[in-house]
Design a protein around this motif. Structure first.
Motif, PDB file in Angstrom:
ATOM      1  N   ARG A 108       2.469  -2.325   3.970  1.00 35.41           N
ATOM      2  CA  ARG A 108       2.743  -1.646   2.698  1.00 35.41           C
ATOM      3  C   ARG A 108       1.558  -0.784   2.276  1.00 35.41           C
ATOM      4  O   ARG A 108       1.723   0.371   1.861  1.00 35.41           O
ATOM      5  CB  ARG A 108       3.052  -2.671   1.612  1.00 35.41           C
ATOM      6  CG  ARG A 108       3.669  -2.064   0.362  1.00 35.41           C
ATOM      7  CD  ARG A 108       3.864  -3.142  -0.690  1.00 35.41           C
ATOM      8  NE  ARG A 108       4.921  -2.825  -1.625  1.00 35.41           N
ATOM      9  CZ  ARG A 108       4.789  -1.992  -2.651  1.00 35.41           C
ATOM     10  NH1 ARG A 108       3.643  -1.391  -2.850  1.00 35.41           N
ATOM     11  NH2 ARG A 108       5.795  -1.737  -3.453  1.00 35.41           N
ATOM     12  N   ALA A 147      -0.713   0.466   4.183  1.00 28.47           N
ATOM     13  CA  ALA A 147      -0.815   1.611   5.090  1.00 28.47           C
ATOM     14  C   ALA A 147       0.252   2.649   4.771  1.00 28.47           C
ATOM     15  O   ALA A 147       0.006   3.858   4.831  1.00 28.47           O
ATOM     16  CB  ALA A 147      -0.677   1.140   6.538  1.00 28.47           C
ATOM     17  N   LEU A 148       1.424   2.173   4.414  1.00 25.89           N
ATOM     18  CA  LEU A 148       2.507   3.095   4.054  1.00 25.89           C
ATOM     19  C   LEU A 148       2.140   3.909   2.818  1.00 25.89           C
ATOM     20  O   LEU A 148       2.298   5.134   2.784  1.00 25.89           O
ATOM     21  CB  LEU A 148       3.793   2.298   3.804  1.00 25.89           C
ATOM     22  CG  LEU A 148       5.010   3.083   3.324  1.00 25.89           C
ATOM     23  CD1 LEU A 148       5.486   4.056   4.402  1.00 25.89           C
ATOM     24  CD2 LEU A 148       6.156   2.124   2.956  1.00 25.89           C
ATOM     25  N   VAL A 149       1.619   3.223   1.830  1.00 23.89           N
ATOM     26  CA  VAL A 149       1.196   3.914   0.605  1.00 23.89           C
ATOM     27  C   VAL A 149       0.126   4.945   0.934  1.00 23.89           C
ATOM     28  O   VAL A 149       0.186   6.091   0.493  1.00 23.89           O
ATOM     29  CB  VAL A 149       0.670   2.897  -0.437  1.00 23.89           C
ATOM     30  CG1 VAL A 149      -0.016   3.617  -1.592  1.00 23.89           C
ATOM     31  CG2 VAL A 149       1.809   2.037  -0.941  1.00 23.89           C
ATOM     32  N   THR A 208      -0.460   6.383   3.776  1.00 20.37           N
ATOM     33  CA  THR A 208       0.093   7.484   4.571  1.00 20.37           C
ATOM     34  C   THR A 208       0.869   8.449   3.693  1.00 20.37           C
ATOM     35  O   THR A 208       0.693   9.669   3.780  1.00 20.37           O
ATOM     36  CB  THR A 208       1.019   6.920   5.669  1.00 20.37           C
ATOM     37  OG1 THR A 208       0.241   6.107   6.532  1.00 20.37           O
ATOM     38  CG2 THR A 208       1.639   8.051   6.477  1.00 20.37           C
ATOM     39  N   LEU A 209       1.712   7.907   2.853  1.00 19.62           N
ATOM     40  CA  LEU A 209       2.483   8.782   1.969  1.00 19.62           C
ATOM     41  C   LEU A 209       1.551   9.541   1.035  1.00 19.62           C
ATOM     42  O   LEU A 209       1.800  10.686   0.682  1.00 19.62           O
ATOM     43  CB  LEU A 209       3.486   7.962   1.159  1.00 19.62           C
ATOM     44  CG  LEU A 209       4.604   7.302   1.982  1.00 19.62           C
ATOM     45  CD1 LEU A 209       5.509   6.471   1.090  1.00 19.62           C
ATOM     46  CD2 LEU A 209       5.415   8.343   2.732  1.00 19.62           C
ATOM     47  N   GLY A 225      -0.542  12.350   3.320  1.00 20.44           N
ATOM     48  CA  GLY A 225       0.064  13.351   4.191  1.00 20.44           C
ATOM     49  C   GLY A 225       1.544  13.185   4.366  1.00 20.44           C
ATOM     50  O   GLY A 225       2.249  14.140   4.642  1.00 20.44           O
ATOM     51  N   LEU A 228      -3.976   5.775  -5.838  1.00 22.71           N
ATOM     52  CA  LEU A 228      -2.919   4.774  -5.706  1.00 22.71           C
ATOM     53  C   LEU A 228      -3.256   3.775  -4.617  1.00 22.71           C
ATOM     54  O   LEU A 228      -2.971   2.592  -4.730  1.00 22.71           O
ATOM     55  CB  LEU A 228      -1.589   5.466  -5.401  1.00 22.71           C
ATOM     56  CG  LEU A 228      -1.057   6.336  -6.525  1.00 22.71           C
ATOM     57  CD1 LEU A 228       0.244   6.987  -6.094  1.00 22.71           C
ATOM     58  CD2 LEU A 228      -0.870   5.536  -7.786  1.00 22.71           C
ATOM     59  N   LEU A 258      -5.464   1.521  -6.128  1.00 24.80           N
ATOM     60  CA  LEU A 258      -4.739   0.642  -7.037  1.00 24.80           C
ATOM     61  C   LEU A 258      -4.109  -0.516  -6.279  1.00 24.80           C
ATOM     62  O   LEU A 258      -4.276  -1.679  -6.638  1.00 24.80           O
ATOM     63  CB  LEU A 258      -3.653   1.445  -7.753  1.00 24.80           C
ATOM     64  CG  LEU A 258      -2.690   0.622  -8.596  1.00 24.80           C
ATOM     65  CD1 LEU A 258      -3.429  -0.051  -9.738  1.00 24.80           C
ATOM     66  CD2 LEU A 258      -1.571   1.511  -9.137  1.00 24.80           C
ATOM     67  N   LEU A 263      -5.183  -4.388  -6.614  1.00 22.53           N
ATOM     68  CA  LEU A 263      -4.254  -5.435  -7.006  1.00 22.53           C
ATOM     69  C   LEU A 263      -4.205  -6.543  -5.972  1.00 22.53           C
ATOM     70  O   LEU A 263      -4.134  -7.724  -6.310  1.00 22.53           O
ATOM     71  CB  LEU A 263      -2.858  -4.838  -7.197  1.00 22.53           C
ATOM     72  CG  LEU A 263      -2.758  -3.962  -8.445  1.00 22.53           C
ATOM     73  CD1 LEU A 263      -1.428  -3.251  -8.481  1.00 22.53           C
ATOM     74  CD2 LEU A 263      -2.961  -4.772  -9.708  1.00 22.53           C
ATOM     75  N   TRP A 296       2.723  -7.020  -7.619  1.00 27.48           N
ATOM     76  CA  TRP A 296       3.554  -6.698  -8.765  1.00 27.48           C
ATOM     77  C   TRP A 296       5.045  -6.831  -8.487  1.00 27.48           C
ATOM     78  O   TRP A 296       5.862  -6.429  -9.260  1.00 27.48           O
ATOM     79  CB  TRP A 296       3.241  -5.312  -9.290  1.00 27.48           C
ATOM     80  CG  TRP A 296       3.388  -4.280  -8.238  1.00 27.48           C
ATOM     81  CD1 TRP A 296       4.511  -3.638  -7.880  1.00 27.48           C
ATOM     82  CD2 TRP A 296       2.355  -3.792  -7.397  1.00 27.48           C
ATOM     83  NE1 TRP A 296       4.256  -2.788  -6.867  1.00 27.48           N
ATOM     84  CE2 TRP A 296       2.946  -2.841  -6.539  1.00 27.48           C
ATOM     85  CE3 TRP A 296       0.990  -4.064  -7.291  1.00 27.48           C
ATOM     86  CZ2 TRP A 296       2.211  -2.172  -5.595  1.00 27.48           C
ATOM     87  CZ3 TRP A 296       0.284  -3.376  -6.341  1.00 27.48           C
ATOM     88  CH2 TRP A 296       0.881  -2.445  -5.513  1.00 27.48           C
TER      89      TRP A 296
END
Lengths: 191, 216
Positions: free
Chosen positions: B27, B29-31, B33-34, B37, B55, B58, B62, B69
């Motif tokens: 997750r 890494a996904l955040v 990456t998005l 790029g 983010l 962030l 967290l 969350w």
């Protein structure tokens, strides 16, 4: 000052909740289906060292295409379709890397006591799955491990329903034979 | 299906489950990456790189605080029923084909530049991730403020402490941007070419490719 005076008496307002960095729809899909995508990736032959990247890539595609998803198929089968396309694209690389990892694992085992049963079972399952071709493997994984229905599998794989049934029959038969061979080899080795 | 196979399946049906750490790592890494790029191709994100890296920080923060969350979610493996033997249906809906053209498959080389010893101070993955995200955020803040030296220092620190960190790829991409901003187009280009060779299919590839002078 005035604003403070107008503030209602009571407990202080709570801090606003931290925003989820993923868009709500994507976050929901991720939460609900991450486990499915992950284990399906492993069962379709994605080696351990590549599974993070591939699963991430699935959700990037979801991020890009979710708005266009019309719900004609279920989200789960749509996800599997995405995953499968990505796996098929990379299968030669995955096969090579999978063999290297298997070799690494076998070298590790030499210096260890017998691996625990769960691990051994999982490796056995993966070895058996690796004997199936792509279609049979996908059908078998969805039917006998994920316990999806045939229409769902047809959606997920793009195969016709009758083809799903025939692939499943063949896959089970091949798995049985492969397992028999393996057990026979083990028995031979014990003698 | 014979008993032998059935028993094996019963024993392994729950195998291959990801751990909570797997879920969190992918997750994050996904955040990232998005943020750095991935959305370039979608045009859906209106956040700047700084905001996006924020983010990442962030999410890292967290995680470090032990706060997640959203709930872990119930097990979604709903049994739909085992396969019936007959009764075919009409054609199913086609599965969309969202996959871009396949690349030839050079094996990715380990993520980052050759580096000295990793930092042994932080041992918990969640803490590392938060710390990684912080360094990248600070690097981006510095870059946006025109403080190239500070940005480079943060990226160097990240590389020293987390040579194979979760966000190592993002760091490499960030370095290309810093070099571009520093006017070191030749170096940026060289680094970008190396990045693209190592990560030809990275979602960050487009971002890196278009960062400076275009990479053919």
């Amino acid at each position: 000052m005035l604003a403070a005076a107008r503030r209602p008496v009571g407990p202080p307002p709570e801090e606003p909740a931290a925003a989820d960095p993923l868009a709500p729809d994507l976050a929901r899909v991720y939460e609900e289906h991450f486990d499915f995508v992950w284990r399906s990736a492993r069962r379709l032959g994605v080696p351990e060292s590549a599974v993070d990247d591939l699963v991430q890539e699935v959700f990037i595609v979801v991020h890009r295409q979710l708005a266009a998803f019309e719900g004609r198929s279920s989200l789960k089968t749509w996800l599997f379709g995405i995953l499968r396309n990505l796996v098929l694209r990379e299968r030669r690389r995955f096969a090579r890397r999978g063999r290297e990892e298997a070799l690494d694992e076998s070298q590790v085992e030499l210096s260890q006591a017998a691996p625990d049963q769960q691990l051994a079972d999982r490796r056995l399952l993966h070895a058996l799955l690796a004997e199936l071709d792509d279609d049979k493997r996908a059908v078998f994984v969805l039917a006998d491990l994920e316990q999806m229905s045939a229409p769902e599998i047809a959606e997920a794989t793009g195969l016709k329903l009758n083809t799903v049934y025939s692939r499943l029959r063949l896959a089970r038969a091949e798995m049985e034979r492969a397992l028999e061979r393996l057990r026979a080899r083990e028995r031979g080795g014990e003698r | 299906m014979n008993d032998q196979l059935r028993q094996l399946l019963d024993r392994t049906r729950a195998a291959d489950e990801p751990t909570a750490a797997d879920r969190d790592r992918v997750r994050a890494a996904l955040v990232a990456t998005l943020a750095t790029g991935g959305p370039a191709a979608t045009g859906t994100s209106k956040l700047g790189w700084l905001g996006r890296v924020g983010l990442v920080a962030l999410i890292g923060g967290l995680i470090a605080g032990g706060v997640w969350w959203f709930s872990a979610g119930d097990d979604e493996r709903t049994t739909v029923g085992t396969i019936p033997v007959a009764d075919p249906d009409p054609d199913p809906d086609p599965v969309p084909d969202p996959v871009p053209d396949p690349d030839p498959d050079p094996d990715p080389v380990p993520v980052s530049d050759p580096v000295p010893e990793p930092d042994k101070r932080s041992t918990k993955p969640e803490k590392n991730l938060a710390e990684e995200a912080r360094l990248l955020r600070e690097a981006e803040t510095a870059r946006r403020g025109g403080d190239i030296a500070a940005a480079t220092a943060r990226l160097d620190e990240h590389r020293r402490r987390f040579p194979r960190g979760e966000l190592a790829t993002e760091r490499d991409a960030a370095r290309v941007l810093v070099l571009c901003d520093a006017g070191r187009a030749a170096d940026a280009r060289r680094l970008a070419v190396r990045f693209l060779r190592r990560h030809p299919r990275s979602p960050l590839a487009d971002r890196v490719r278009s960062a400076c002078p275009p990479i053919p």
